[in-house]
Write a protein that holds these residues in place. Sequence first.
Motif, PDB file in Angstrom:
ATOM      1  N   PHE A   1     -16.405   2.536  30.231  1.00 28.34           N
ATOM      2  CA  PHE A   1     -15.350   1.621  30.664  1.00 28.34           C
ATOM      3  C   PHE A   1     -15.452   0.244  30.012  1.00 28.34           C
ATOM      4  CE2 PHE A   1     -15.379   4.671  34.268  1.00 28.34           C
ATOM      5  CZ  PHE A   1     -14.107   5.162  34.052  1.00 28.34           C
ATOM      6  N   HIS A   2     -16.528   0.010  29.268  1.00 29.71           N
ATOM      7  CA  HIS A   2     -16.675  -1.229  28.516  1.00 29.71           C
ATOM      8  C   HIS A   2     -16.562  -1.005  27.020  1.00 29.71           C
ATOM      9  CE1 HIS A   2     -17.983  -2.714  32.407  1.00 29.71           C
ATOM     10  NE2 HIS A   2     -17.604  -3.882  31.955  1.00 29.71           N
ATOM     11  N   THR A   3     -15.924   0.097  26.659  1.00 23.85           N
ATOM     12  CA  THR A   3     -15.641   0.400  25.259  1.00 23.85           C
ATOM     13  C   THR A   3     -14.150   0.225  25.036  1.00 23.85           C
ATOM     14  OG1 THR A   3     -17.448   2.007  25.218  1.00 23.85           O
ATOM     15  CG2 THR A   3     -15.779   2.196  23.485  1.00 23.85           C
ATOM     16  N   LYS A   4     -13.789  -0.510  24.007  1.00 21.82           N
ATOM     17  CA  LYS A   4     -12.372  -0.748  23.725  1.00 21.82           C
ATOM     18  C   LYS A   4     -11.626   0.582  23.628  1.00 21.82           C
ATOM     19  CE  LYS A   4     -12.459  -5.224  21.593  1.00 21.82           C
ATOM     20  NZ  LYS A   4     -12.060  -6.058  20.479  1.00 21.82           N
ATOM     21  N   GLY A   5     -10.421   0.575  24.195  1.00 19.08           N
ATOM     22  CA  GLY A   5      -9.578   1.770  24.165  1.00 19.08           C
ATOM     23  C   GLY A   5      -9.683   2.629  25.414  1.00 19.08           C
ATOM     24  N   ASN A   6     -10.699   2.399  26.234  1.00 17.25           N
ATOM     25  CA  ASN A   6     -10.860   3.182  27.465  1.00 17.25           C
ATOM     26  C   ASN A   6     -10.378   2.372  28.662  1.00 17.25           C
ATOM     27  OD1 ASN A   6     -12.014   5.232  25.974  1.00 17.25           O
ATOM     28  ND2 ASN A   6     -14.084   4.485  26.284  1.00 17.25           N
ATOM     29  N   SER A   7      -9.492   2.957  29.433  1.00 16.73           N
ATOM     30  CA  SER A   7      -8.922   2.293  30.600  1.00 16.73           C
ATOM     31  C   SER A   7      -9.940   2.244  31.738  1.00 16.73           C
ATOM     32  CB  SER A   7      -7.689   3.065  31.066  1.00 16.73           C
ATOM     33  OG  SER A   7      -7.314   2.676  32.354  1.00 16.73           O
ATOM     34  N   PRO A   8     -10.043   1.110  32.423  1.00 15.70           N
ATOM     35  CA  PRO A   8     -10.982   1.008  33.544  1.00 15.70           C
ATOM     36  C   PRO A   8     -10.395   1.562  34.855  1.00 15.70           C
ATOM     37  CG  PRO A   8      -9.981  -1.115  33.151  1.00 15.70           C
ATOM     38  CD  PRO A   8      -9.448  -0.180  32.095  1.00 15.70           C
ATOM     39  N   LEU A   9     -10.012   2.827  34.854  1.00 19.46           N
ATOM     40  CA  LEU A   9      -9.511   3.510  36.058  1.00 19.46           C
ATOM     41  C   LEU A   9      -8.286   2.826  36.648  1.00 19.46           C
ATOM     42  CD1 LEU A   9     -12.939   4.291  37.734  1.00 19.46           C
ATOM     43  CD2 LEU A   9     -11.430   5.906  36.608  1.00 19.46           C
TER      44      LEU A   9
END
Length: 186
Positions: free
Chosen positions: A131-139
Amino acid sequence: MKKTTLLEKIKLGLASLYRAVHNSIFLRFKRKIKLNLGAGGTRMEGYTNVDSLLLRETDLLAELKRLPIFVTRGTVTHIYASHIFEHFSTKEIKRILKICHSLLEKDGELRISVPDLDKIVKMYTNHWEYFHTKGNSPLLGPIYGGQTSRYDFHKTGFNFVWISQLLEEAGFTDIKEYDAEEFTAR
């Protein structure tokens, strides 16, 4: 996959409209009713699908706060409400739960599925790097809704303790968690 023709779409729309009008008149005379609240496009066998939008699977077009107009108190055996309560304010939820309680028979059953904030927090914590990688939505979906329409925004969050308290305030007893996937797979 077969493509639906315009005529088939019109027939499906008219069938939904007919069911919604028919149920708005005659549902109040039925007993042993099962309701699927906020059904959207999901059909559950043996259930009357209630939605505030006229969709292909809608059997009763009604806002939840107006259900007592169409359904007689004490005539419902089961209510299933999957991912709808998070779209209401706490004040509205309290009112809707009281309505559900009044519609249910003495031994009736209410099943609710809502995003569980405790589980969301654990998932977020256990997958911190993802969730702290660019491109991944934080839920965002489970927390704030899909935001695809004005109806698809979340106003309330839940965990088991909070939903239990709301259910108790509405008059429900024997409150316990259940596996929603197992229930819908029946």
